[in-house]
Design a protein around this motif. Structure first.
Motif, PDB file in Angstrom:
ATOM      1  N   GLY A 112       0.772  -1.237   0.000  1.00 20.73           N
ATOM      2  CA  GLY A 112       0.000   0.000   0.000  1.00 20.73           C
ATOM      3  C   GLY A 112       0.797   1.277   0.000  1.00 20.73           C
ATOM      4  N   GLN A 113       1.993   1.271  -0.527  1.00 17.91           N
ATOM      5  CA  GLN A 113       2.798   2.483  -0.548  1.00 17.91           C
ATOM      6  C   GLN A 113       2.276   3.504  -1.548  1.00 17.91           C
ATOM      7  N   PHE A 114       1.500   3.096  -2.532  1.00 20.85           N
ATOM      8  CA  PHE A 114       1.032   4.010  -3.570  1.00 20.85           C
ATOM      9  C   PHE A 114      -0.473   4.227  -3.520  1.00 20.85           C
ATOM     10  N   GLU A 115      -1.120   3.877  -2.423  1.00 17.67           N
ATOM     11  CA  GLU A 115      -2.577   4.009  -2.356  1.00 17.67           C
ATOM     12  C   GLU A 115      -3.016   5.455  -2.168  1.00 17.67           C
ATOM     13  N   ASP A 116      -2.358   6.203  -1.319  1.00 16.87           N
ATOM     14  CA  ASP A 116      -2.776   7.572  -1.038  1.00 16.87           C
ATOM     15  C   ASP A 116      -1.789   8.536  -1.680  1.00 16.87           C
ATOM     16  N   ASP A 117      -2.075   8.959  -2.894  1.00 17.71           N
ATOM     17  CA  ASP A 117      -1.185   9.890  -3.565  1.00 17.71           C
ATOM     18  C   ASP A 117      -1.764  11.299  -3.591  1.00 17.71           C
ATOM     19  N   PHE A 118      -2.876  11.540  -2.931  1.00 16.55           N
ATOM     20  CA  PHE A 118      -3.519  12.842  -2.940  1.00 16.55           C
ATOM     21  C   PHE A 118      -3.211  13.636  -1.680  1.00 16.55           C
ATOM     22  N   SER A 119      -3.386  13.059  -0.518  1.00 17.72           N
ATOM     23  CA  SER A 119      -3.304  13.828   0.713  1.00 17.72           C
ATOM     24  C   SER A 119      -1.887  14.274   1.090  1.00 17.72           C
ATOM     25  N   PRO A 120      -0.787  13.550   0.814  1.00 17.95           N
ATOM     26  CA  PRO A 120       0.525  14.101   1.184  1.00 17.95           C
ATOM     27  C   PRO A 120       0.848  15.410   0.494  1.00 17.95           C
ATOM     28  N   ALA A 121       0.402  15.583  -0.742  1.00 18.46           N
ATOM     29  CA  ALA A 121       0.669  16.837  -1.437  1.00 18.46           C
ATOM     30  C   ALA A 121      -0.087  17.992  -0.801  1.00 18.46           C
ATOM     31  N   HIS A 122      -1.273  17.751  -0.284  1.00 15.67           N
ATOM     32  CA  HIS A 122      -2.062  18.813   0.347  1.00 15.67           C
ATOM     33  C   HIS A 122      -1.676  18.981   1.805  1.00 15.67           C
ATOM     34  N   ARG A 123      -1.224  17.902   2.446  1.00 13.33           N
ATOM     35  CA  ARG A 123      -0.858  17.985   3.859  1.00 13.33           C
ATOM     36  C   ARG A 123       0.339  18.916   4.058  1.00 13.33           C
ATOM     37  N   ILE A 124       1.264  18.924   3.112  1.00 11.66           N
ATOM     38  CA  ILE A 124       2.432  19.789   3.254  1.00 11.66           C
ATOM     39  C   ILE A 124       2.062  21.260   3.109  1.00 11.66           C
ATOM     40  N   LEU A 125       0.988  21.563   2.390  1.00 11.73           N
ATOM     41  CA  LEU A 125       0.566  22.942   2.229  1.00 11.73           C
ATOM     42  C   LEU A 125      -0.140  23.477   3.464  1.00 11.73           C
ATOM     43  N   PHE A 126      -0.872  22.618   4.160  1.00 12.58           N
ATOM     44  CA  PHE A 126      -1.676  23.064   5.289  1.00 12.58           C
ATOM     45  C   PHE A 126      -1.132  22.588   6.626  1.00 12.58           C
ATOM     46  N   ASP A 127       0.119  22.174   6.646  1.00  9.79           N
ATOM     47  CA  ASP A 127       0.723  21.706   7.889  1.00  9.79           C
ATOM     48  C   ASP A 127       1.068  22.913   8.753  1.00  9.79           C
ATOM     49  N   GLU A 128       0.533  22.926   9.942  1.00  6.43           N
ATOM     50  CA  GLU A 128       0.792  24.022  10.854  1.00  6.43           C
ATOM     51  C   GLU A 128       1.582  23.497  12.040  1.00  6.43           C
ATOM     52  N   LYS A 129       2.613  24.247  12.376  1.00  9.71           N
ATOM     53  CA  LYS A 129       3.391  23.877  13.552  1.00  9.71           C
ATOM     54  C   LYS A 129       2.651  24.359  14.791  1.00  9.71           C
ATOM     55  N   LYS A 130       2.670  23.523  15.801  1.00  7.82           N
ATOM     56  CA  LYS A 130       2.024  23.895  17.047  1.00  7.82           C
ATOM     57  C   LYS A 130       3.028  24.631  17.917  1.00  7.82           C
ATOM     58  N   TYR A 131       2.668  25.799  18.311  1.00 13.17           N
ATOM     59  CA  TYR A 131       3.532  26.625  19.142  1.00 13.17           C
ATOM     60  C   TYR A 131       3.350  26.221  20.594  1.00 13.17           C
TER      61      TYR A 131
END
Length: 52
Positions: free
Chosen positions: A29-48
């Motif tokens: 299953g390494q190639f099953e989710d090819d959509f969310s990693p590209a969007h996760r990097i855009l909306f990744d917020e660091k917790k302060y």
């Protein structure tokens, strides 16, 4: 002539190794989710946490 046969054997072994790695990754299953990693990097917020 012997070197060519040795190089052909080595290249076939490398190719079969990559083919086995690809088949293993597809089955696990390494190639099953090819959509969310590209969007996760855009909306990744660091917790302060206030320690800066």
């Amino acid at each position: 002539m012997g070197v060519i046969i040795l190089l052909l054997g080595a290249s076939l072994a490398v190719a079969l190794g990559f083919l086995a790695a690809f088949i293993w990754s597809v089955k696990h299953g390494q190639f099953e989710d090819d959509f969310s990693p590209a969007h996760r990097i855009l909306f990744d917020e660091k917790k302060y946490n206030g320690n800066d």
